[in-house]
Motif scaffolding. Structure first.
Motif, PDB file in Angstrom:
ATOM      1  N   LEU A  26       0.843  -1.190   0.000  1.00  0.00           N
ATOM      2  CA  LEU A  26       0.000   0.000   0.000  1.00  0.00           C
ATOM      3  C   LEU A  26       0.879   1.240   0.000  1.00  0.00           C
ATOM      4  N   ILE A  27       0.610   2.148  -0.936  1.00  0.00           N
ATOM      5  CA  ILE A  27       1.386   3.380  -1.065  1.00  0.00           C
ATOM      6  C   ILE A  27       0.436   4.562  -1.007  1.00  0.00           C
ATOM      7  N   SER A  28       0.723   5.487  -0.094  1.00  0.00           N
ATOM      8  CA  SER A  28      -0.089   6.704   0.023  1.00  0.00           C
ATOM      9  C   SER A  28       0.616   7.844  -0.697  1.00  0.00           C
ATOM     10  N   GLN A  29      -0.100   8.477  -1.617  1.00  0.00           N
ATOM     11  CA  GLN A  29       0.476   9.555  -2.419  1.00  0.00           C
ATOM     12  C   GLN A  29      -0.559  10.653  -2.614  1.00  0.00           C
ATOM     13  N   ASN A  30      -0.283  11.843  -2.081  1.00  0.00           N
ATOM     14  CA  ASN A  30      -1.189  12.988  -2.228  1.00  0.00           C
ATOM     15  C   ASN A  30      -2.611  12.665  -1.764  1.00  0.00           C
ATOM     16  N   GLY A  31      -2.704  11.955  -0.659  1.00  0.00           N
ATOM     17  CA  GLY A  31      -4.011  11.644  -0.103  1.00  0.00           C
ATOM     18  C   GLY A  31      -4.710  10.467  -0.742  1.00  0.00           C
ATOM     19  N   VAL A  32      -4.064   9.843  -1.738  1.00  0.00           N
ATOM     20  CA  VAL A  32      -4.652   8.678  -2.421  1.00  0.00           C
ATOM     21  C   VAL A  32      -3.836   7.442  -2.054  1.00  0.00           C
ATOM     22  N   VAL A  33      -4.523   6.346  -1.737  1.00  0.00           N
ATOM     23  CA  VAL A  33      -3.837   5.098  -1.411  1.00  0.00           C
ATOM     24  C   VAL A  33      -3.874   4.168  -2.622  1.00  0.00           C
ATOM     25  N   TYR A  34      -2.687   3.754  -3.050  1.00  0.00           N
ATOM     26  CA  TYR A  34      -2.552   2.824  -4.171  1.00  0.00           C
ATOM     27  C   TYR A  34      -2.171   1.449  -3.631  1.00  0.00           C
ATOM     28  N   ALA A  35      -2.780   0.409  -4.185  1.00  0.00           N
ATOM     29  CA  ALA A  35      -2.491  -0.968  -3.770  1.00  0.00           C
ATOM     30  C   ALA A  35      -1.854  -1.723  -4.934  1.00  0.00           C
ATOM     31  N   PHE A  36      -0.643  -2.217  -4.717  1.00  0.00           N
ATOM     32  CA  PHE A  36       0.073  -2.967  -5.746  1.00  0.00           C
ATOM     33  C   PHE A  36       0.253  -4.416  -5.289  1.00  0.00           C
ATOM     34  N   PRO A  37      -0.405  -5.379  -5.925  1.00  0.00           N
ATOM     35  CA  PRO A  37      -0.128  -6.782  -5.592  1.00  0.00           C
ATOM     36  C   PRO A  37       1.357  -7.076  -5.782  1.00  0.00           C
ATOM     37  N   PHE A  38       1.970  -7.752  -4.826  1.00  0.00           N
ATOM     38  CA  PHE A  38       3.394  -8.052  -4.926  1.00  0.00           C
ATOM     39  C   PHE A  38       3.717  -8.775  -6.233  1.00  0.00           C
ATOM     40  N   ARG A  39       2.838  -9.634  -6.663  1.00  0.00           N
ATOM     41  CA  ARG A  39       3.117 -10.440  -7.851  1.00  0.00           C
ATOM     42  C   ARG A  39       3.173  -9.601  -9.124  1.00  0.00           C
ATOM     43  N   ASP A  40       2.594  -8.377  -9.092  1.00  0.00           N
ATOM     44  CA  ASP A  40       2.594  -7.518 -10.275  1.00  0.00           C
ATOM     45  C   ASP A  40       3.785  -6.570 -10.326  1.00  0.00           C
ATOM     46  N   ILE A  41       4.521  -6.449  -9.225  1.00  0.00           N
ATOM     47  CA  ILE A  41       5.647  -5.507  -9.168  1.00  0.00           C
ATOM     48  C   ILE A  41       6.892  -6.152  -9.774  1.00  0.00           C
ATOM     49  N   VAL A  55       7.854   2.504  -8.128  1.00  0.00           N
ATOM     50  CA  VAL A  55       7.445   1.107  -8.156  1.00  0.00           C
ATOM     51  C   VAL A  55       7.016   0.811  -9.590  1.00  0.00           C
ATOM     52  N   HIS A  56       7.657  -0.195 -10.192  1.00  0.00           N
ATOM     53  CA  HIS A  56       7.424  -0.527 -11.600  1.00  0.00           C
ATOM     54  C   HIS A  56       6.589  -1.803 -11.718  1.00  0.00           C
ATOM     55  N   THR A  57       5.632  -1.756 -12.618  1.00  0.00           N
ATOM     56  CA  THR A  57       4.863  -2.948 -13.007  1.00  0.00           C
ATOM     57  C   THR A  57       4.897  -3.028 -14.530  1.00  0.00           C
ATOM     58  N   ALA A  58       4.343  -4.084 -15.065  1.00  0.00           N
ATOM     59  CA  ALA A  58       4.296  -4.220 -16.520  1.00  0.00           C
ATOM     60  C   ALA A  58       3.453  -3.122 -17.157  1.00  0.00           C
ATOM     61  N   ASP A  59       2.576  -2.492 -16.381  1.00  0.00           N
ATOM     62  CA  ASP A  59       1.679  -1.456 -16.919  1.00  0.00           C
ATOM     63  C   ASP A  59       2.211  -0.036 -16.740  1.00  0.00           C
ATOM     64  N   GLY A  60       3.348   0.132 -16.064  1.00  0.00           N
ATOM     65  CA  GLY A  60       3.870   1.477 -15.861  1.00  0.00           C
ATOM     66  C   GLY A  60       4.523   1.610 -14.504  1.00  0.00           C
ATOM     67  N   CYS A  61       4.655   2.851 -14.008  1.00  0.00           N
ATOM     68  CA  CYS A  61       5.292   3.044 -12.707  1.00  0.00           C
ATOM     69  C   CYS A  61       4.646   4.209 -11.959  1.00  0.00           C
ATOM     70  N   LEU A  62       4.853   4.209 -10.644  1.00  0.00           N
ATOM     71  CA  LEU A  62       4.359   5.287  -9.787  1.00  0.00           C
ATOM     72  C   LEU A  62       5.513   5.772  -8.932  1.00  0.00           C
ATOM     73  N   PHE A  63       5.723   7.100  -8.897  1.00  0.00           N
ATOM     74  CA  PHE A  63       6.750   7.699  -8.053  1.00  0.00           C
ATOM     75  C   PHE A  63       6.139   8.103  -6.715  1.00  0.00           C
ATOM     76  N   PHE A  64       6.887   7.861  -5.640  1.00  0.00           N
ATOM     77  CA  PHE A  64       6.419   8.255  -4.319  1.00  0.00           C
ATOM     78  C   PHE A  64       7.630   8.504  -3.423  1.00  0.00           C
ATOM     79  N   TYR A  65       7.401   9.198  -2.323  1.00  0.00           N
ATOM     80  CA  TYR A  65       8.487   9.493  -1.391  1.00  0.00           C
ATOM     81  C   TYR A  65       8.645   8.337  -0.406  1.00  0.00           C
ATOM     82  N   GLY A  66       9.881   7.914  -0.225  1.00  0.00           N
ATOM     83  CA  GLY A  66      10.154   6.811   0.671  1.00  0.00           C
ATOM     84  C   GLY A  66      11.587   6.356   0.555  1.00  0.00           C
TER      85      GLY A  66
END
Length: 250
Positions: free
Chosen positions: A147-162, A174-185
């Motif tokens: 679970l990744i919180s970014q700008n008040g939105v929570v994104y859920a990435f199944p481990f198997r998709d990362i 965090v990269h998946t086959a469909d793209g990536c999301l940048f976050f602070y951490g």
């Protein structure tokens, strides 16, 4: 009948099915049975096993593969299922055979992501029961998420998709086959939340070993076609970790 068809799927939440059998009649019967079930979006059939693997290389993804065991060749369906585990570890296999006595003791000799075993002619009740089991397995995997919180939105990435994580300029991607999301951490903090399939191959990269196609001294090549760096000091440790992981998996 469809053979080596295009991967165009229906709505999310429905299972993606492939049937692999050298008997055309069996392919047609199983395809018809599967497409009548509400949890199946589309079924592709393959009369040559190598065509299934070519479809996977083109980017097709299957939740379940119904694999005939007897191909009357040097390799049988048990060999193909072992190969499938290396290429697409999340794909579940259901063996299908007309020779129950011949193969029932052999199916555990080689490792596969095995969901079940069907005897020809396939009974509709058993087919539906095994698909329900496969669906529950998928749902269980999908509850294992980051679970990744970014700008008040929570994104859920199944481990198997990362596929991998990348650290740069105080941010993570965090990269998946469909793209990536940048976050602070911090990579170290994320690492503590991940299952054993993830390994830090570089001070700025964490890779999901399920997606590794090959490793050389400078790079890791992923099944998605991407290439990520491997540091000189991490090369030997990464290779050892990968082969140990694959040995435990296979």
């Amino acid at each position: 009948m469809v053979d080596e068809g295009l991967c165009s799927w229906g709505e999310d939440g429905f299972m993606r099915i492939a049937v692999c059998d050298d008997e055309i009649t069996i392919l047609e019967i199983l395809q018809k049975q599967l497409e009548e079930l509400p949890q199946v979006s589309q079924t592709l059939v393959f009369s040559v096993a190598e065509r299934l693997f070519r479809a996977l290389e083109r980017g097709c993804q299957f939740d379940v593969v119904f694999m005939d065991i007897d191909w009357k060749k040097e390799k049988n369906g048990i060999d193909f299922a072992e190969e499938l585990l290396r290429i697409s570890p999340n794909t579940q296999v259901i063996y299908v055979t007309g020779y129950n006595d011949r193969f029932s003791q052999q199916i555990f000799l080689k490792k596969a992501n095995l969901c079940g075993f069907l005897v020809k002619p396939v009974q509709a009740e058993m087919l539906e029961a095994l698909l329900e089991k496969a669906k529950k397995n998928i749902e269980k995997q999908e509850t294992e998420k980051l679970l990744i919180s970014q700008n008040g939105v929570v994104y859920a990435f199944p481990f198997r998709d990362i596929t991998y994580f990348e650290s740069a300029a105080h941010r993570l991607a965090v990269h998946t086959a469909d793209g990536c999301l940048f976050f602070y951490g911090k990579l170290e903090m994320v690492k503590q939340q991940l299952p054993p399939c993830f390994f830090q191959c570089h001070k700025s990269f964490l890779v999901n070993m399920d997606y590794i196609r090959r490793i050389d001294k400078r790079s890791i090549f992923l099944k998605t076609g991407e290439e990520i760096p491997i540091s000189k000091v991490k090369y030997a440790e990464t290779r050892t970790a990968y082969f140990r992981y694959m040995g435990d998996t296979l």
